[in-house]
Write an enzyme that holds these catalytic residues in place. Structure first.
Site, PDB file in Angstrom:
ATOM      1  N   SER A  45      23.759  72.580  33.255  1.00  0.00           N
ATOM      2  CA  SER A  45      25.150  72.975  33.005  1.00  0.00           C
ATOM      3  C   SER A  45      25.518  74.192  33.843  1.00  0.00           C
ATOM      4  O   SER A  45      26.650  74.321  34.297  1.00  0.00           O
ATOM      5  CB  SER A  45      25.374  73.248  31.517  1.00  0.00           C
ATOM      6  OG  SER A  45      24.501  74.244  31.037  1.00  0.00           O
ATOM      7  N   GLU A  46      24.555  75.121  34.051  1.00  0.00           N
ATOM      8  CA  GLU A  46      24.770  76.252  34.961  1.00  0.00           C
ATOM      9  C   GLU A  46      23.478  76.656  35.646  1.00  0.00           C
ATOM     10  O   GLU A  46      22.383  76.406  35.130  1.00  0.00           O
ATOM     11  CB  GLU A  46      25.324  77.483  34.223  1.00  0.00           C
ATOM     12  CG  GLU A  46      26.775  77.390  33.804  1.00  0.00           C
ATOM     13  CD  GLU A  46      26.945  77.170  32.323  1.00  0.00           C
ATOM     14  OE1 GLU A  46      28.084  77.220  31.841  1.00  0.00           O
ATOM     15  OE2 GLU A  46      25.939  76.907  31.645  1.00  0.00           O
ATOM     16  N   CYS A  47      23.633  77.306  36.795  1.00  0.00           N
ATOM     17  CA  CYS A  47      22.549  78.007  37.489  1.00  0.00           C
ATOM     18  C   CYS A  47      23.033  79.419  37.801  1.00  0.00           C
ATOM     19  O   CYS A  47      24.231  79.643  38.011  1.00  0.00           O
ATOM     20  CB  CYS A  47      22.176  77.304  38.796  1.00  0.00           C
ATOM     21  SG  CYS A  47      21.202  75.810  38.574  1.00  0.00           S
TER      22      CYS A  47
END
Length: 282
Positions: A45-47
């Site tokens: 979903s995020e980095c």
């Protein structure tokens, strides 16, 4: 190109649960398009990408979904903090990330929890016709909490908070892309955050859908937990103790990634004075 990166599970004390995160601890040399490509490749979903500070903080933190950069986020902030701590790059108990929304203070606690302080809440539009919003998540008005407020709230990122009557209704929620895209072209609303009460006082079950930024469903959403606890205070759903409301949130069960979040807000005669979201990270 050789790159050092780490994987973390955030909002859990057990591996392979919580919300997955990729952390690149040495990202000064990376250009925007390279960070976006890496985030899309890992497809979490995020980095996060840790860079040298520019405005007096300890680190600059860039956060990318598979489709776009975010001004701030919860599990990326807390997960990046845990990774930097494990690498010996943070020795003090409090430090500051420079994020695109502004400075975010992070604190380490003796019990293993990590907290981030979020911007104070901004309350937006109230959607007074539930029948307009329930189809976005495949529900009917009968699935919603009677008399519950559907409202936009932001502590850095805007969310449309939608109360449902019970966990059965929460479990059957699904985003209808056609309905979502049609509504998005006509109405200004944030990502979709659904909630119902848990079995114990002060506990809640939630789900978050963000197709607009490439996240079909999120296993744990720290940037929504802050607005949510403030929303509860505003709408009288939680009882303050010593001028504060602290809640526990359970999310990700529908994805096989059970997550446990804590959120706290302080409220007094001058309004909201602090918003904290906490996690354990492995």
């Amino acid at each position: 190109m050789d790159l050092e990166y780490y994987l973390a599970d955030v909002f859990t004390h057990k591996p392979f649960r919580g919300n997955q995160l990729g952390v690149f601890p040495q990202a000064d040399h990376l250009k925007d398009h390279q960070m976006q490509t890496l985030a899309k490749e890992l497809n979490f979903s995020e980095c996060t990408f840790v860079q040298s500070p520019q405005k007096g903080g300890d680190f600059k933190l860039r956060i990318f979904t598979p489709e776009k950069e975010l001004p701030m986020a919860g599990h990326p902030t807390l997960g990046a903090a845990a990774v930097l701590r494990s690498l010996g790059r943070i020795s003090k108990e409090e430090f500051t990330f420079e994020e695109n929304v502004g400075p975010i203070k992070v604190s380490f606690h003796p019990d293993g929890w990590i907290s981030m302080e979020q911007p104070l809440p901004r309350f937006g539009a109230i959607f007074e016709e539930p029948g307009m919003m329930s189809p976005l998540v495949g529900l009917t008005t009968q699935d919603l909490l009677p008399g519950g407020e559907i409202q936009m709230v932001s502590c850095g990122l805007p969310y449309l908070i939608i109360p449902v009557k019970d966990q059965e209704a929460l479990n059957k929620a699904r985003v209808d892309r056609e309905v979502y895209n049609s509504a998005k072209s006509k109405l200004n609303f944030g990502e979709l955050y659904l909630w119902c009460r848990g079995e114990k006082s002060g506990t809640y079950h939630t789900r978050m859908f963000a197709p607009g930024v490439g996240i079909e469903e999120d296993a744990a959403t720290g940037s929504a937990a802050g607005p949510f606890v403030c929303y509860l205070v505003r709408n009288g759903y939680g009882e303050l103790t010593d001028g504060a409301l602290e809640i526990e949130i359970f999310q990700g069960e529908n994805m096989g990634r059970p997550s446990h979040l804590k959120a706290r807000t302080s409220y007094g005669s001058q309004g909201y004075s602090q918003v904290l979201v906490s996690a354990k990270v492995v």
